[in-house]
Write a protein that holds these residues in place. Structure first.
Motif, PDB file in Angstrom:
ATOM      1  N   VAL A 135      14.727  -2.371  -1.849  1.00 15.62           N
ATOM      2  CA  VAL A 135      14.043  -2.808  -0.626  1.00 15.62           C
ATOM      3  C   VAL A 135      13.707  -1.610   0.256  1.00 15.62           C
ATOM      4  CG1 VAL A 135      14.353  -4.099   1.522  1.00 15.62           C
ATOM      5  CG2 VAL A 135      15.030  -5.119  -0.657  1.00 15.62           C
ATOM      6  N   ARG A 136      14.634  -0.671   0.373  1.00 20.26           N
ATOM      7  CA  ARG A 136      14.389   0.509   1.206  1.00 20.26           C
ATOM      8  C   ARG A 136      13.198   1.314   0.684  1.00 20.26           C
ATOM      9  NH1 ARG A 136      16.059   5.564   0.508  1.00 20.26           N
ATOM     10  NH2 ARG A 136      17.521   4.911  -1.137  1.00 20.26           N
ATOM     11  N   VAL A 137      13.167   1.547  -0.619  1.00 14.12           N
ATOM     12  CA  VAL A 137      12.059   2.304  -1.214  1.00 14.12           C
ATOM     13  C   VAL A 137      10.753   1.536  -1.069  1.00 14.12           C
ATOM     14  CG1 VAL A 137      11.136   3.228  -3.367  1.00 14.12           C
ATOM     15  CG2 VAL A 137      13.555   3.525  -2.819  1.00 14.12           C
ATOM     16  N   ALA A 138      10.792   0.220  -1.299  1.00 20.57           N
ATOM     17  CA  ALA A 138       9.569  -0.587  -1.203  1.00 20.57           C
ATOM     18  C   ALA A 138       9.017  -0.592   0.214  1.00 20.57           C
ATOM     19  CB  ALA A 138       9.863  -2.010  -1.664  1.00 20.57           C
ATOM     20  N   ARG A 139       9.871  -0.694   1.201  1.00 16.05           N
ATOM     21  CA  ARG A 139       9.400  -0.674   2.594  1.00 16.05           C
ATOM     22  C   ARG A 139       8.705   0.634   2.914  1.00 16.05           C
ATOM     23  NH1 ARG A 139      14.304  -2.726   6.326  1.00 16.05           N
ATOM     24  NH2 ARG A 139      12.839  -2.020   7.932  1.00 16.05           N
ATOM     25  N   ARG A 140       9.272   1.745   2.434  1.00 20.20           N
ATOM     26  CA  ARG A 140       8.641   3.030   2.692  1.00 20.20           C
ATOM     27  C   ARG A 140       7.295   3.140   1.984  1.00 20.20           C
ATOM     28  NH1 ARG A 140      12.357   6.051   0.829  1.00 20.20           N
ATOM     29  NH2 ARG A 140      11.399   6.550  -1.182  1.00 20.20           N
ATOM     30  N   ILE A 142       5.267   0.715   0.909  1.00 23.62           N
ATOM     31  CA  ILE A 142       4.263  -0.194   1.468  1.00 23.62           C
ATOM     32  C   ILE A 142       3.749   0.322   2.798  1.00 23.62           C
ATOM     33  CG2 ILE A 142       3.880  -2.518   2.350  1.00 23.62           C
ATOM     34  CD1 ILE A 142       5.911  -3.521   0.300  1.00 23.62           C
ATOM     35  N   SER A 143       4.660   0.822   3.630  1.00 25.11           N
ATOM     36  CA  SER A 143       4.235   1.346   4.935  1.00 25.11           C
ATOM     37  C   SER A 143       3.315   2.545   4.790  1.00 25.11           C
ATOM     38  CB  SER A 143       5.470   1.715   5.766  1.00 25.11           C
ATOM     39  OG  SER A 143       6.292   0.588   5.992  1.00 25.11           O
ATOM     40  N   GLN A 144       3.602   3.425   3.830  1.00 21.07           N
ATOM     41  CA  GLN A 144       2.761   4.596   3.617  1.00 21.07           C
ATOM     42  C   GLN A 144       1.399   4.218   3.053  1.00 21.07           C
ATOM     43  OE1 GLN A 144       5.162   7.072   1.093  1.00 21.07           O
ATOM     44  NE2 GLN A 144       6.417   7.851   2.787  1.00 21.07           N
ATOM     45  N   THR A 145       1.375   3.189   2.212  1.00 26.33           N
ATOM     46  CA  THR A 145       0.106   2.782   1.590  1.00 26.33           C
ATOM     47  C   THR A 145      -0.767   2.001   2.549  1.00 26.33           C
ATOM     48  OG1 THR A 145       1.196   2.687  -0.572  1.00 26.33           O
ATOM     49  CG2 THR A 145      -0.921   1.544  -0.346  1.00 26.33           C
ATOM     50  N   ALA A 146      -0.151   1.005   3.192  1.00 29.04           N
ATOM     51  CA  ALA A 146      -0.933   0.142   4.068  1.00 29.04           C
ATOM     52  C   ALA A 146      -1.190   0.770   5.434  1.00 29.04           C
ATOM     53  CB  ALA A 146      -0.216  -1.193   4.249  1.00 29.04           C
ATOM     54  N   GLY A 147      -0.321   1.665   5.845  1.00 28.63           N
ATOM     55  CA  GLY A 147      -0.476   2.288   7.148  1.00 28.63           C
ATOM     56  C   GLY A 147      -0.245   1.344   8.294  1.00 28.63           C
ATOM     57  N   SER A 148       0.450   0.244   8.020  1.00 29.92           N
ATOM     58  CA  SER A 148       0.714  -0.741   9.067  1.00 29.92           C
ATOM     59  C   SER A 148       2.179  -0.714   9.457  1.00 29.92           C
ATOM     60  CB  SER A 148       0.307  -2.141   8.568  1.00 29.92           C
ATOM     61  OG  SER A 148       1.008  -2.454   7.382  1.00 29.92           O
ATOM     62  N   GLY A 149       2.608  -1.772  10.108  1.00 25.32           N
ATOM     63  CA  GLY A 149       3.980  -1.836  10.564  1.00 25.32           C
ATOM     64  C   GLY A 149       4.948  -2.210   9.451  1.00 25.32           C
ATOM     65  N   THR A 150       6.068  -2.813   9.837  1.00 23.24           N
ATOM     66  CA  THR A 150       7.095  -3.184   8.876  1.00 23.24           C
ATOM     67  C   THR A 150       6.588  -4.290   7.957  1.00 23.24           C
ATOM     68  OG1 THR A 150       8.800  -2.650  10.492  1.00 23.24           O
ATOM     69  CG2 THR A 150       9.451  -3.997   8.615  1.00 23.24           C
ATOM     70  N   PRO A 151       6.680  -4.117   6.642  1.00 22.82           N
ATOM     71  CA  PRO A 151       6.192  -5.148   5.720  1.00 22.82           C
ATOM     72  C   PRO A 151       7.045  -6.403   5.789  1.00 22.82           C
ATOM     73  CG  PRO A 151       7.329  -3.407   4.519  1.00 22.82           C
ATOM     74  CD  PRO A 151       7.202  -2.934   5.927  1.00 22.82           C
ATOM     75  N   THR A 152       6.440  -7.526   5.419  1.00 22.69           N
ATOM     76  CA  THR A 152       7.156  -8.801   5.433  1.00 22.69           C
ATOM     77  C   THR A 152       7.996  -8.956   4.172  1.00 22.69           C
ATOM     78  OG1 THR A 152       5.346  -9.969   4.339  1.00 22.69           O
ATOM     79  CG2 THR A 152       5.275  -9.820   6.747  1.00 22.69           C
ATOM     80  N   VAL A 153       8.848  -9.981   4.203  1.00 22.19           N
ATOM     81  CA  VAL A 153       9.682 -10.254   3.038  1.00 22.19           C
ATOM     82  C   VAL A 153       8.823 -10.593   1.828  1.00 22.19           C
ATOM     83  CG1 VAL A 153      11.417 -11.839   2.095  1.00 22.19           C
ATOM     84  CG2 VAL A 153      11.640 -11.001   4.442  1.00 22.19           C
ATOM     85  N   ALA A 154       7.762 -11.351   2.047  1.00 22.26           N
ATOM     86  CA  ALA A 154       6.886 -11.726   0.941  1.00 22.26           C
ATOM     87  C   ALA A 154       6.196 -10.496   0.344  1.00 22.26           C
ATOM     88  CB  ALA A 154       5.848 -12.732   1.426  1.00 22.26           C
ATOM     89  N   GLU A 155       5.772  -9.566   1.178  1.00 19.42           N
ATOM     90  CA  GLU A 155       5.117  -8.351   0.680  1.00 19.42           C
ATOM     91  C   GLU A 155       6.087  -7.500  -0.134  1.00 19.42           C
ATOM     92  OE1 GLU A 155       1.802  -7.651   4.246  1.00 19.42           O
ATOM     93  OE2 GLU A 155       3.775  -6.683   4.342  1.00 19.42           O
ATOM     94  N   ILE A 156       7.322  -7.378   0.345  1.00 26.52           N
ATOM     95  CA  ILE A 156       8.314  -6.601  -0.398  1.00 26.52           C
ATOM     96  C   ILE A 156       8.637  -7.279  -1.723  1.00 26.52           C
ATOM     97  CG2 ILE A 156      10.682  -5.732  -0.353  1.00 26.52           C
ATOM     98  CD1 ILE A 156      10.452  -5.495   2.666  1.00 26.52           C
TER      99      ILE A 156
END
Length: 288
Positions: A135-140, A142-156
């Motif tokens: 989860v930690r790696v995925a959040r990082r 996704i945030s770097q790719t999308a350039g948005s805020g904290t990703p949702t549970v569904a996105e992770i």
């Protein structure tokens, strides 16, 4: 042919390599030394082992530096990496290939085990720890790719191919890695409430309620005079001699009645009371 020299000062030779072959500066050519190490015993083996440790220690420190800024000091990480290096040297078999290929995962695994076993404030199952890392790696990512805020549970969950329940467990584990001090403030303002102020304490009144309820049935079964004696003694705080004067009996008799009544109530509360015997006219007796 290029030759990279080792800056460790251990006297171990540098490793030659051809074009396109990636070799780190801290990876000396020690294959001949490992072959000799396998055949040696006693002080000579220990001396050669120490030389190998000195030769490869810079590589262990480099690996340890990858884990800095994770809540552990770099010096402690280097100590753990050195332990992993010792294990790699003792277990390495020269005929299986290059030492670096064996030592890097061994040292890395030792450091990761240190974080897993020593750094968690709360002990959680290894499966949950792995979910946390994913989860930690995925959040990082996704945030770097999308350039948005904290990703949702569904996105992770979609990114990691995990279920949303597994992602939720991993996110909860993120908060279990470290704990707050009991002196930490939990609310802003001038009140200054700390986490310790929100913690409950044992309430002894519950024990009193349980004891009273347990004693009720036993008190109901007592004769009226014995209930009156217990009331006068324990609720009106009358002495045994005063009770004796009021009832017209001896103080010794009052003492015996109190002891017998308390024993019966206690037995009833503990579920161990036996049927008592009462006397009818004549010499016959039967259970009450």
């Amino acid at each position: 042919m290029l030759v990279e020299t080792s800056a460790n000062g251990s006297g171990v030779s540098a490793r030659p390599h051809g074009p396109g072959q990636r070799i780190h500066d801290d990876a000396p050519d020690t294959i001949a030394d490992f072959v000799r190490l396998a055949a040696l015993e006693g002080p000579e083996r220990e001396a050669l082992r120490d030389e190998l440790v000195k030769a490869w220690l810079p590589m262990a420190h480099r690996i340890a530096s990858r884990f800095r800024n994770r809540g552990e000091s770099l010096e402690d990480l280097r100590q753990v990496a050195a332990v992993g290096l010792l294990k790699a040297i003792d277990r390495f078999e020269p005929e299986r290939g290059a030492f670096e290929s064996y030592a890097v995962p061994t040292i890395t695994g030792e450091i990761k085990r240190h974080f897993r076993d020593r750094m968690w404030a709360l002990r959680v199952p290894r499966r949950v720890q792995e979910l946390r890392n994913k989860v930690r790696v995925a959040r990082r990512e996704i945030s770097q790719t999308a350039g948005s805020g904290t990703p949702t549970v569904a996105e992770i969950a979609a990114h990691t191919k995990l279920t949303e329940e597994e992602v939720t467990a991993g996110m909860e584990a993120l908060d279990s890695y470290s704990t707050l001090s009991l002196d930490a403030e939990v609310a802003s303002g001038d009140d200054g409430y700390s986490l310790a102020d929100t913690l409950g304490a044992c309430d002894t009144s519950y024990d009193t309620v349980v004891d009273r309820e347990a004693a009720k049935e036993g008190l109901r079964q007592l004769p009226e005079r014995e209930r009156a004696i217990l009331y006068m003694r324990f609720f009106q705080d009358m002495t045994q001699s005063r009770i004796a004067d009021q009832l017209g009996i001896s103080q010794m008799h009052v003492s015996r009645l109190i002891s017998r009544s308390c024993a019966r109530v206690r037995d009833e509360a503990l579920g161990a009371q036996k049927p008592h015997v009462r006397r009818d006219s004549g010499d016959r007796s039967r259970p009450a």
